[in-house]
Scaffold this motif. Structure first.
Motif, mmCIF file in Angstrom:
data_model
loop_
_atom_site.group_PDB
_atom_site.id
_atom_site.type_symbol
_atom_site.label_atom_id
_atom_site.label_comp_id
_atom_site.label_asym_id
_atom_site.label_seq_id
_atom_site.Cartn_x
_atom_site.Cartn_y
_atom_site.Cartn_z
ATOM 1 N N VAL A 186 -1.096 53.067 15.246
ATOM 2 C CA VAL A 186 0.063 52.593 14.480
ATOM 3 C C VAL A 186 1.148 53.665 14.550
ATOM 4 N N CYS A 187 2.324 53.275 15.020
ATOM 5 C CA CYS A 187 3.480 54.171 15.108
ATOM 6 C C CYS A 187 4.443 53.802 13.982
ATOM 7 N N PHE A 188 4.767 54.763 13.152
ATOM 8 C CA PHE A 188 5.594 54.477 11.976
ATOM 9 C C PHE A 188 6.435 55.707 11.648
ATOM 10 N N ARG A 189 7.312 55.545 10.692
ATOM 11 C CA ARG A 189 8.114 56.682 10.235
ATOM 12 C C ARG A 189 8.684 56.370 8.865
ATOM 13 N N LEU A 190 9.078 57.408 8.181
ATOM 14 C CA LEU A 190 9.823 57.286 6.938
ATOM 15 C C LEU A 190 11.264 56.955 7.297
ATOM 16 N N HIS A 222 3.200 62.228 -0.011
ATOM 17 C CA HIS A 222 4.086 63.256 0.556
ATOM 18 C C HIS A 222 5.486 62.702 0.813
ATOM 19 N N ALA A 223 5.554 61.437 1.212
ATOM 20 C CA ALA A 223 6.855 60.829 1.475
ATOM 21 C C ALA A 223 7.683 60.739 0.212
ATOM 22 N N GLY A 259 14.840 57.270 7.605
ATOM 23 C CA GLY A 259 15.656 58.463 7.408
ATOM 24 C C GLY A 259 15.768 59.262 8.689
ATOM 25 N N SER A 260 16.112 60.501 8.567
ATOM 26 C CA SER A 260 16.398 61.337 9.723
ATOM 27 C C SER A 260 15.133 61.823 10.415
ATOM 28 N N ASN A 261 15.313 62.312 11.629
ATOM 29 C CA ASN A 261 14.199 62.928 12.343
ATOM 30 C C ASN A 261 13.688 64.157 11.601
ATOM 31 N N GLU A 262 14.601 64.927 11.031
ATOM 32 C CA GLU A 262 14.223 66.127 10.293
ATOM 33 C C GLU A 262 13.340 65.782 9.096
ATOM 34 N N LEU A 263 13.654 64.678 8.448
ATOM 35 C CA LEU A 263 12.860 64.238 7.295
ATOM 36 C C LEU A 263 11.437 63.887 7.738
ATOM 37 N N ASN A 264 11.322 63.196 8.850
ATOM 38 C CA ASN A 264 10.007 62.810 9.342
ATOM 39 C C ASN A 264 9.223 64.000 9.883
#
Length: 470
Positions: free
Chosen positions: A402-406, A463-464, A408-413
């Motif tokens: 599973v590919c996911f992200r928060l 954590h998010a 927002g920005s790359n820096e945040l992730n």
């Protein structure tokens, strides 16, 4: 004296240790808590002069070895495309190590060569590969159990290089004109293979789904031919490391066959999934490939190292890398593959034994159920991510990734990934998909459950939310 009686006692105690280690692995940390260089201070500066008792080794395992172990079989290890470890494979390794024949010719270890040819046919049937890849088809194809997919890419690249050089004048000018192809989504080992072989690598653009398509390859070939290059090899991927994208083998194969370009298909992770018929559409066109490879140690419950490589025409090996000095000649077994010529090293391990043990003790249905369960758990995790609007799914889920992200920005992730792995309640790895920094969660543990997936999601969400509040 370390005799057979001591060997029995030592081995039994080690087996008990391994079983207890696996039974209680969830109580251990998924990541080690040591710092680089930790081990040197725990060991004497020189080897002991007098022999020690094996019990002293057992006493040191928890003190010296285990603290530095990354627990890949931990239920909360979700990084990379991990390793599938089954008990049958571990038992087979004991016997293989005891027999310990290098297997460089038939007579050096007849059962090693013969069992390997049978296992390669069993695996081909299990995955639904074309008949021409099987020894039993009486065609020109066949296969070998090697160490890793990286070995397969490197070796097939060398095969393809030798084939094309035979068709040209073998001089420095020809060699300097050779060019190979892959996509930007291919594993880093493909780049390394090009470096080792001294070949220029052309990274062909993928489509919006990060799939390598025929039109882009055709365009790249035309441009390179106009520049005077000699295109000769393509490494396509079924199940890329970043997102588990699948290149279009049907389109690529037609072009490669027309252009006389060797098509190697790297299915290191996803190849095992073809044991389930519902996944075989991903390898449509595989009959057009010159070679195909996948790692049994990733998703088929076989211990590292165990990677299956199939070639459509084994005469290419005889034409390129046949070395037969007098001291290695064998008067019998010539109808069987001379496996020392199928790899870079001379000697080889008896890897087919652990394949035989695993397939017999799990059966085809056991392997299929294992893979289907992981895919289902990945879809459950995908649903959890979709249920919370602070996250987004970055790529369609087809396998156990599973590919996911928060959002927002790359820096945040990137910070989110660092926080998760620093706490080490779970372990995941990041990557980049296009210009986006993403997080990857892979289902690896043989006995993984919904509860393990929920634990991972809750840890990530904790954590998010902490990041968003800061």
């Amino acid at each position: 004296m370390f005799n057979s009686e001591e060997f029995k006692k030592f081995s039994k105690e080690m087996i008990d240790f391994v079983a207890d280690y696996y039974d209680n692995i969830e109580q251990r940390s998924v990541l080690p808590k040591v710092q680089p260089g930790y081990l040197r201070n725990l060991l004497p500066p020189k080897a002991p002069v007098e022999p020690e008792h094996w019990k002293s080794i057992m006493q040191d395992i928890e003190k010296v070895i285990i603290p530095g172990v990354t627990n890949w079989r931990h239920p909360h290890f979700h990084a990379y495309f991990g390793v599938g470890i089954g008990y049958p494979s571990i038992v087979a390794e004991i016997l293989a190590n005891a027999l310990s024949g290098p297997g460089f010719s038939w007579i050096s270890m007849p059962v090693s060569t013969e069992l390997e040819t049978v296992m390669m046919d069993w695996i081909a049937d299990l995955l639904g590969l074309p008949e021409h890849f099987k020894f039993s088809s009486n065609g020109t194809g066949g296969g070998i159990i090697d160490g890793f997919a990286s070995d397969a890419t490197h070796y097939t690249l060398l095969l393809a290089r030798e084939r094309v050089i035979r068709n040209y004048s073998n001089d420095d000018k020809t060699f300097s004109k050779l060019i190979m192809y892959t996509s930007s989504q291919a594993h880093s080992s493909v780049t390394k293979a090009g470096l080792l072989a001294g070949i220029k690598v052309h990274y062909v653009d993928t489509d919006e789904m990060f799939t390598l398509r025929g039109a882009n390859l055709e365009k790249a070939i035309k441009e390179d031919r106009n520049k005077g290059f000699i295109p000769f090899y393509l490494c396509a991927t079924l199940g890329t490391t970043t997102s588990c994208a699948f290149d279009n083998i049907q389109e690529l194969g037609v072009i490669c066959n027309k252009e006389k370009i060797w098509l190697h298909v790297d299915a290191a992770y996803a190849g095992s999934s073809f044991a389930c018929e519902e996944n075989r559409h991903f390898m449509a066109g595989i009959e057009l490939a010159d070679s195909f490879n996948f790692n049994l140690h990733k998703w088929m419950l076989v211990t590292v190292d165990c990677s299956a490589l199939y070639v459509k025409d084994k005469t290419e090996i005889n034409n390129s890398f046949s070395v037969d000095p007098v001291y290695l000649k064998c008067p019998v077994g010539g109808e069987l593959p001379l496996y020392r010529n199928w790899q870079i090293a001379l000697e080889r391990r008896f890897r087919s034994l652990k394949v035989w043990f695993t397939l017999r003790l799990y059966g085809q249905k056991g392997i299929q159920n294992h893979i289907r369960k992981h895919i289902q758990l990945a879809r459950e995790f995908e649903a959890m991510i979709k249920s919370d609007d602070i996250f987004e799914i970055c790529y369609p889920v087809t396998m156990g990734l599973v590919c996911f992200r928060l959002k927002g920005s790359n820096e945040l992730n990137q910070k989110l990934n660092e926080l998760i792995n620093a706490e080490a309640q779970i372990h995941i790895t990041p990557s980049k998909l296009g210009d986006k920094f993403i997080l990857r969660l892979s289902i690896l543990y043989e006995h993984a459950t919904t509860e393990h997936i929920e634990f991972a999601f809750n840890n990530i969400k904790k954590h998010a939310e902490s990041l968003l509040k800061s």
